[in-house]
Design an enzyme around this catalytic site. Structure first.
Site, PDB file in Angstrom:
ATOM      1  N   ARG A  86       0.890  -1.165   0.000  1.00 52.58           N
ATOM      2  CA  ARG A  86       0.000   0.000   0.000  1.00 52.58           C
ATOM      3  C   ARG A  86       0.923   1.209   0.000  1.00 52.58           C
ATOM      4  O   ARG A  86       1.563   1.523   1.005  1.00 52.58           O
ATOM      5  CB  ARG A  86      -0.910  -0.020   1.227  1.00 52.58           C
ATOM      6  CG  ARG A  86      -1.911   1.144   1.273  1.00 52.58           C
ATOM      7  CD  ARG A  86      -2.816   1.016   2.490  1.00 52.58           C
ATOM      8  NE  ARG A  86      -3.616   2.192   2.698  1.00 52.58           N
ATOM      9  CZ  ARG A  86      -4.842   2.389   2.218  1.00 52.58           C
ATOM     10  NH1 ARG A  86      -5.395   1.445   1.466  1.00 52.58           N
ATOM     11  NH2 ARG A  86      -5.510   3.488   2.469  1.00 52.58           N
ATOM     12  N   HIS A 135      -6.868   1.001  -7.226  1.00 53.73           N
ATOM     13  CA  HIS A 135      -7.175   0.324  -5.961  1.00 53.73           C
ATOM     14  C   HIS A 135      -8.000  -0.939  -6.265  1.00 53.73           C
ATOM     15  O   HIS A 135      -9.184  -1.018  -5.928  1.00 53.73           O
ATOM     16  CB  HIS A 135      -7.939   1.273  -5.049  1.00 53.73           C
ATOM     17  CG  HIS A 135      -7.964   0.872  -3.607  1.00 53.73           C
ATOM     18  ND1 HIS A 135      -7.398  -0.305  -3.149  1.00 53.73           N
ATOM     19  CD2 HIS A 135      -8.511   1.476  -2.520  1.00 53.73           C
ATOM     20  CE1 HIS A 135      -7.576  -0.389  -1.839  1.00 53.73           C
ATOM     21  NE2 HIS A 135      -8.245   0.670  -1.441  1.00 53.73           N
ATOM     22  N   GLN A 178     -10.113  -2.869  -3.429  1.00 57.88           N
ATOM     23  CA  GLN A 178     -11.375  -2.260  -3.036  1.00 57.88           C
ATOM     24  C   GLN A 178     -12.477  -2.600  -4.028  1.00 57.88           C
ATOM     25  O   GLN A 178     -13.622  -2.847  -3.649  1.00 57.88           O
ATOM     26  CB  GLN A 178     -11.223  -0.748  -2.924  1.00 57.88           C
ATOM     27  CG  GLN A 178     -12.496  -0.032  -2.496  1.00 57.88           C
ATOM     28  CD  GLN A 178     -12.911  -0.359  -1.076  1.00 57.88           C
ATOM     29  OE1 GLN A 178     -12.110  -0.227  -0.150  1.00 57.88           O
ATOM     30  NE2 GLN A 178     -14.153  -0.793  -0.897  1.00 57.88           N
ATOM     31  N   ASP A 192     -16.007   9.183  -3.291  1.00 58.87           N
ATOM     32  CA  ASP A 192     -14.803   9.050  -2.472  1.00 58.87           C
ATOM     33  C   ASP A 192     -14.477  10.445  -1.939  1.00 58.87           C
ATOM     34  O   ASP A 192     -15.068  11.444  -2.357  1.00 58.87           O
ATOM     35  CB  ASP A 192     -13.648   8.506  -3.328  1.00 58.87           C
ATOM     36  CG  ASP A 192     -12.453   8.044  -2.507  1.00 58.87           C
ATOM     37  OD1 ASP A 192     -12.542   8.050  -1.261  1.00 58.87           O
ATOM     38  OD2 ASP A 192     -11.422   7.698  -3.114  1.00 58.87           O
ATOM     39  N   CYS A 200     -15.723   3.985  -0.299  1.00 61.69           N
ATOM     40  CA  CYS A 200     -14.668   3.078   0.158  1.00 61.69           C
ATOM     41  C   CYS A 200     -14.200   3.375   1.577  1.00 61.69           C
ATOM     42  O   CYS A 200     -13.504   2.550   2.175  1.00 61.69           O
ATOM     43  CB  CYS A 200     -13.499   3.097  -0.818  1.00 61.69           C
ATOM     44  SG  CYS A 200     -12.702   4.709  -1.001  1.00 61.69           S
ATOM     45  N   ARG A 221     -14.165  -6.387   2.268  1.00 55.37           N
ATOM     46  CA  ARG A 221     -12.731  -6.374   2.005  1.00 55.37           C
ATOM     47  C   ARG A 221     -12.100  -7.660   2.515  1.00 55.37           C
ATOM     48  O   ARG A 221     -11.218  -8.236   1.869  1.00 55.37           O
ATOM     49  CB  ARG A 221     -12.068  -5.154   2.666  1.00 55.37           C
ATOM     50  CG  ARG A 221     -12.369  -3.809   2.043  1.00 55.37           C
ATOM     51  CD  ARG A 221     -11.783  -3.666   0.644  1.00 55.37           C
ATOM     52  NE  ARG A 221     -10.355  -3.866   0.609  1.00 55.37           N
ATOM     53  CZ  ARG A 221      -9.450  -2.933   0.895  1.00 55.37           C
ATOM     54  NH1 ARG A 221      -9.842  -1.707   1.230  1.00 55.37           N
ATOM     55  NH2 ARG A 221      -8.162  -3.205   0.812  1.00 55.37           N
TER      56      ARG A 221
END
Length: 308
Positions: free
Chosen positions: A101, A128, A131, A216, A256, A284
């Site tokens: 990450r 991502h 996600q 987001d 998210c 997740r």
């Protein structure tokens, strides 16, 4: 077994992506002990802090019988300037899988190039994919097949938007992206949508008859110095109850997380009946378990299904 990586969502075929969604749902529903990764180790390298990414991968490895090692920049020589190539060569000789990450997307690409083991993009400034696995799982659980549906993305053309564009190309759904001028997604990812995406300037136009509305934060991690500028640019891009009424009556809302109530989404929508953000966050875990099994177990159900 050939080494597979997940750097972008488009590293998967449509059959593999559909298989991972189904497998994640199966693992979520299963109540039996399933430990195909016994004695396997996941190395987790974090340049960016996280809640959902760290917990989902660490808990997922434990539940699958393996273990995970958390490494911050202070814990490795990467933080002291060791070349990425050297770190990839060394770390991949000691663990069975690597998840990063990080900020620069190129970091994950270099790790994948020099690693002996699967490399997973846990988030970069460009995409991502992990996600999106959870998001797609959540939609399928609630509404069934997403192909042929309409998704509205409201806000910045950022890494999450890029992965939604990849998903549109893989699973054949319509994606309307509403963003201010100057915040468009990158052309490369628009091309990956295969003609299924439109960039619009008006959120109400984007959400018209949408089956799913997604947003987001306006300023992602590392963009804090742009916060004031972005608040001004995105002031008309909040997902509130009025905007949701322009979508289908049974439309879902996703984010998210973490969310800034009163900025990109109103508290009324985030906490409302159309919101599935808490299941989305939980998924997740299940999506990551399906992904780890797929990458590390040659006889995994997803590999067998995709090879038919």
């Amino acid at each position: 077994m050939s080494v597979r990586h997940l750097v972008n969502l488009s590293d998967l075929s449509p059959a593999e992506l559909r298989g991972l969604i189904r497998r994640a749902i199966e693992l979520k529903q299963s109540r039996t002990v399933h430990e195909p990764l016994k004695n396997r180790v996941l190395g987790m390298l974090f340049e960016k802090s996280s809640t959902r990414t760290r917990i989902s991968f660490e808990a997922g490895m434990i539940q699958l019988g393996g273990a995970a090692i958390f490494l911050s920049p202070r814990d490795t020589q990467l933080g002291r300037g060791e070349p990425i190539e050297d770190s990839a060569r060394v770390i991949s000789r000691m663990v069975d899988c690597i998840m990063l990450r990080t900020h620069a997307h190129r970091t994950v690409e270099i790790f994948a190039e020099y690693s002996r083991v699967p490399v997973i993009n846990g988030l970069t400034d460009r995409s991502h994919p992990c996600q999106l696995l959870a998001d797609l799982q959540t939609y399928v659980e609630h509404r069934g097949e997403i192909s042929g549906r309409r998704v509205a993305w409201i806000g910045d053309g950022n890494n999450m938007c890029h992965s939604w564009l990849e998903a549109a190309g893989l699973l054949d759904f319509e994606l309307n992206v509403a963003c201010p001028a100057g915040y468009d997604p990158e052309p490369e990812f628009l091309e990956l949508a295969g003609g299924r995406a439109r960039v619009l300037r008006h959120p109400a136009e984007a959400v018209q008859d949408a089956d799913l509305v997604v947003t987001d934060v306006w300023a992602s991690m590392g963009q804090e110095e742009e916060q004031a500028k972005r608040v001004q640019a995105f002031r008309d891009y909040q997902v509130d109850a009025e905007l949701m009424r322009q979508a289908r009556s049974d439309a879902l809302f996703m984010h998210c997380l973490p969310a800034h109530r009163g900025e990109e989404v109103s508290a009324e929508v985030l906490e409302g009946p159309q919101s599935v953000v808490w299941e989305e966050a939980e998924n997740r875990l299940h999506a990551q378990k399906a992904l780890l099994e797929f990458l590390l177990v040659e006889s995994s159900p997803v590999r067998q299904l995709a090879s038919r």
